[in-house]
Design a protein around this motif. Structure first.
Motif, PDB file in Angstrom:
ATOM      1  N   LEU A 331       0.992  -1.270  -0.389  1.00  0.00           N
ATOM      2  CA  LEU A 331       0.163  -0.225   0.316  1.00  0.00           C
ATOM      3  C   LEU A 331       1.482   1.127   0.116  1.00  0.00           C
ATOM      4  N   LEU A 332       1.244   2.274  -0.871  1.00  0.00           N
ATOM      5  CA  LEU A 332       1.372   3.617  -0.607  1.00  0.00           C
ATOM      6  C   LEU A 332       0.581   4.211  -0.818  1.00  0.00           C
ATOM      7  N   VAL A 333       0.810   5.391   0.707  1.00  0.00           N
ATOM      8  CA  VAL A 333       0.354   6.459   0.951  1.00  0.00           C
ATOM      9  C   VAL A 333       0.767   7.824   0.717  1.00  0.00           C
ATOM     10  N   VAL A 334      -0.329   8.891  -0.338  1.00  0.00           N
ATOM     11  CA  VAL A 334       0.115   9.741  -0.547  1.00  0.00           C
ATOM     12  C   VAL A 334      -0.673  10.852  -0.227  1.00  0.00           C
ATOM     13  N   ALA A 335       0.360  11.954  -0.014  1.00  0.00           N
ATOM     14  CA  ALA A 335      -1.692  12.923  -0.910  1.00  0.00           C
ATOM     15  C   ALA A 335      -1.074  14.490  -1.548  1.00  0.00           C
ATOM     16  N   ALA A 336      -1.980  14.538  -1.977  1.00  0.00           N
ATOM     17  CA  ALA A 336      -1.982  15.560  -2.501  1.00  0.00           C
ATOM     18  C   ALA A 336      -1.679  16.491  -2.744  1.00  0.00           C
ATOM     19  N   ARG A 337      -1.738  17.074  -1.761  1.00  0.00           N
ATOM     20  CA  ARG A 337      -0.641  18.612  -1.222  1.00  0.00           C
ATOM     21  C   ARG A 337       0.109  18.603  -0.421  1.00  0.00           C
ATOM     22  N   ASP A 338       1.187  19.695  -0.367  1.00  0.00           N
ATOM     23  CA  ASP A 338       1.884  19.738   0.750  1.00  0.00           C
ATOM     24  C   ASP A 338       0.242  19.686   2.259  1.00  0.00           C
ATOM     25  N   ALA A 339      -0.108  20.439   1.455  1.00  0.00           N
ATOM     26  CA  ALA A 339      -1.576  20.657   2.830  1.00  0.00           C
ATOM     27  C   ALA A 339      -2.137  19.434   3.811  1.00  0.00           C
ATOM     28  N   SER A 340      -1.793  18.105   2.842  1.00  0.00           N
ATOM     29  CA  SER A 340      -2.713  17.418   3.343  1.00  0.00           C
ATOM     30  C   SER A 340      -1.071  15.761   3.720  1.00  0.00           C
TER      31      SER A 340
END
Length: 568
Positions: A331-340
């Motif tokens: 599983l790869l967990v990644v944020a959309a933007r720096d805010a997340s």
């Protein structure tokens, strides 16, 4: 796992409820509209409370010799639109001001006057509004009388002009007739000259008589321009709607205006309106929505009965029953933007703890090699972890020699490969050692959760997609745009990965407003409430290590960077 992002057809009531809930996101616009409406209603109610209106009616007619003669009825020649404009003229207002003699100006009278004409009638209704009932009645009667005086003067001036013109025609003809009469007296009767002169004299008398009859007719005209059928009396009540009704109307208008403003704002809002918009943009279900403030904590699964903990467990169980994840458990967990980024860290940590709670051997890999620091924020020990790392044949320095063990409280424990700064981020992420580490999840009862930097800021996540396959996107509904979510999905699919779903959170404001948030009050026993990480720096082209050597990085250019002329 079913495609929960596909809405059932024909669910109109649910769509309407969803749209109404989205409008309520802009409560400040709706509240502002209601406030404006109430202020306007209060102003209207207060200003109209001291206004009084009185009516005076006049029947209009034209000058006539016989008002009972139907062939000369006034409606044959009266134009009511013209008479109405005459009644509203400044001339009538000036005459009325002179009649009142109370200091009321013609401008004030004209401003408070309203003249209407009932359909299919020759009636002019003068409505005058003033501050008191007596002033309203006096003003209406004065304006009606002024209109009659002005109309009568207009007709009298016209009659006098016509009479003077006829007199100028009669006088020369009378002199000519007198001269003919004198000539006839000197002529012999019976002669042809006498007869011709006599005929001319008769014709001249007839012409004079016709002109005199016309003058007498004009002089006999009744010059009254109309008659008052109803005199104005002081009104018993004010002309306004009243404060209560004005407030009700103002409130209704304010609600309508506020809803319209909220709808316009909603139409032009680029951020997702709901979790359904997120699901449609990434073409995958929304696995969960974190409660407000849950993204600020790091480890919440150890809190028994916590709503946040149950939400993370629900997300973990949904992933566990997804065949695409159950086959490989990567599983790869990644944020959309720096805010997340903080929320993505919390999601990855809590999912690792949730999988460990079910009895799996879990390895959390911090693949953020630009601003690492997860190990300092968790309760870690350098014990005997159950994961072994392959030999460092690429000389990258990452992953380290052995993983750390994270104490997740009642959830158990899991292993952590902490991130660290390296000379070449791209080479470290795509090295054989990293690949072998992630492939250990294929062993029975093992699960690997990889945390990467935001996908729109760096290409690090894309370098790991083909090794992990399943991706969970973490996004803030108020900071990410729908087009950005579509672009993230296209980048992940183009790199050979699969979007398993999205996790949304809402911190209640724009990320820029949270820069001054207070730091945590200390580390809890299980490490769930710890100080937030330092702000992530802007993506540079080159970074320097402590020894002064340069670090090569991957940086992803966004369309706005090209538009602003970023030549870095």
């Amino acid at each position: 796992m079913t495609d929960s992002h596909v809405s059932p057809a024909g669910d109109e009531p649910e769509l309407l409820r969803d749209q109404f809930r989205q409008l309520l996101r802009y409560r400040w616009l709706i509240g502002g509209g209601i406030g404006i409406g109430l202020i306007g209603g209060a102003y209207l109610g207060i200003t109209s409370a001291d206004s009084y209106a009185a009516n005076s009616d006049i029947v209009v007619r034209t000058p006539t010799t016989n008002p009972f003669d139907s062939s000369t009825a006034p409606d044959k020649s009266v134009n009511m639109n013209t008479e109405r404009q005459t009644a509203l003229s400044s001339n009538v207002a000036q005459i009325a001001a002179k009649k009142l003699k109370d200091g009321t100006s013609a401008r004030t009278l004209k401003k408070g006057l309203q003249v209407t004409t009932p359909p299919q009638s020759l009636t002019l209704r003068f409505t005058y509004t003033a501050d008191s009932p007596e002033a309203a009645a006096r003003g209406a009667n004065a304006l009606a009388d002024a209109y009659l005086s002005a109309s009568e003067k207009k007709w009298s001036d016209l009659r006098d002009s016509m009479v003077a013109r006829l007199k100028r025609q009669i006088d020369p003809l009378g002199k000519q007739q007198n001269e003919l009469a004198q000539q006839l007296d000197a002529m012999t009767k019976g002669t042809s000259a006498y007869d011709a002169q006599q005929t001319a004299n008769v014709n001249l008398k007839s012409r004079i008589s016709t002109l005199q009859n016309q003058r007498d007719t004009l002089m006999g005209l009744d010059m009254a321009a109309g008659s008052v059928t109803q005199e104005a009396t002081p009104p018993t009540g004010s002309d306004g709607l009243g404060l209560v009704i004005s407030l009700a109307l103002g409130g209704a208008f304010g609600i309508a205006f506020g809803l319209l403003a909220a709808w316009v704002r909603l139409v032009f809002d680029p951020s997702p309106r709901s979790t359904g918009d997120v699901a449609r943009a990434v073409r995958a279900p929304v696995l969960g929505s974190l409660p407000r403030g849950a993204a600020k904590g790091l480890l919440a699964v150890d809190q028994t009965g916590s709503r946040t903990a149950e939400e993370y467990r629900s997300i973990a169980f949904r992933l566990a029953y997804d065949a695409r994840f159950a086959d490989r458990r990567r599983l790869l967990v990644v944020a959309a933007r720096d805010a997340s980024a903080q929320a993505a860290t919390s999601v990855a940590t809590n999912l690792a703890a949730s999988f460990a709670e079910t009895g799996k051997d879990v390895l959390l890999v911090e693949a953020d090699l630009r601003a690492p620091g997860l190990s300092a924020r968790l309760h870690t020990t350098a014990g005997r972890p159950g994961w072994s790392l392959p030999a460092d044949t690429d000389d990258n320095g990452w992953p380290g020699t052995r993983p750390l063990t994270v104490d997740a409280g009642e959830a158990g424990s899991f292993d952590l490969v902490a991130g660290q700064r390296v000379r070449n981020v791209a080479r470290a992420l795509t090295s054989t050692r990293t690949t072998q580490l992630i492939e250990d999840a294929d062993e029975s009862g093992s699960t690997v959760v990889v945390l990467a930097p935001p996908v729109l800021s760096y290409a690090d996540a894309l370098a790991l997609v083909d090794r992990v396959d399943g991706v969970v996107i973490v996004c803030d509904l108020r900071s990410v745009h729908r087009t950005e979510l579509v672009r993230i999905r296209e980048l992940i699919v183009g790199a050979g990965g699969t979007v398993l779903g999205a996790v949304t959170h809402d911190e209640g404001g724009h990320p820029a407003r949270d820069k001054g948030a207070a730091k945590g009050s200390g580390r809890r026993a299980a490490g769930s409430e710890l100080p937030p990480p330092a702000p992530r720096p802007a993506p540079p082209v080159e970074q320097r290590l402590g020894d002064g050597t340069e670090t090569v990085t991957l940086r992803q250019l966004r369309p706005e960077d090209l538009r602003t002329g970023d030549k870095r």
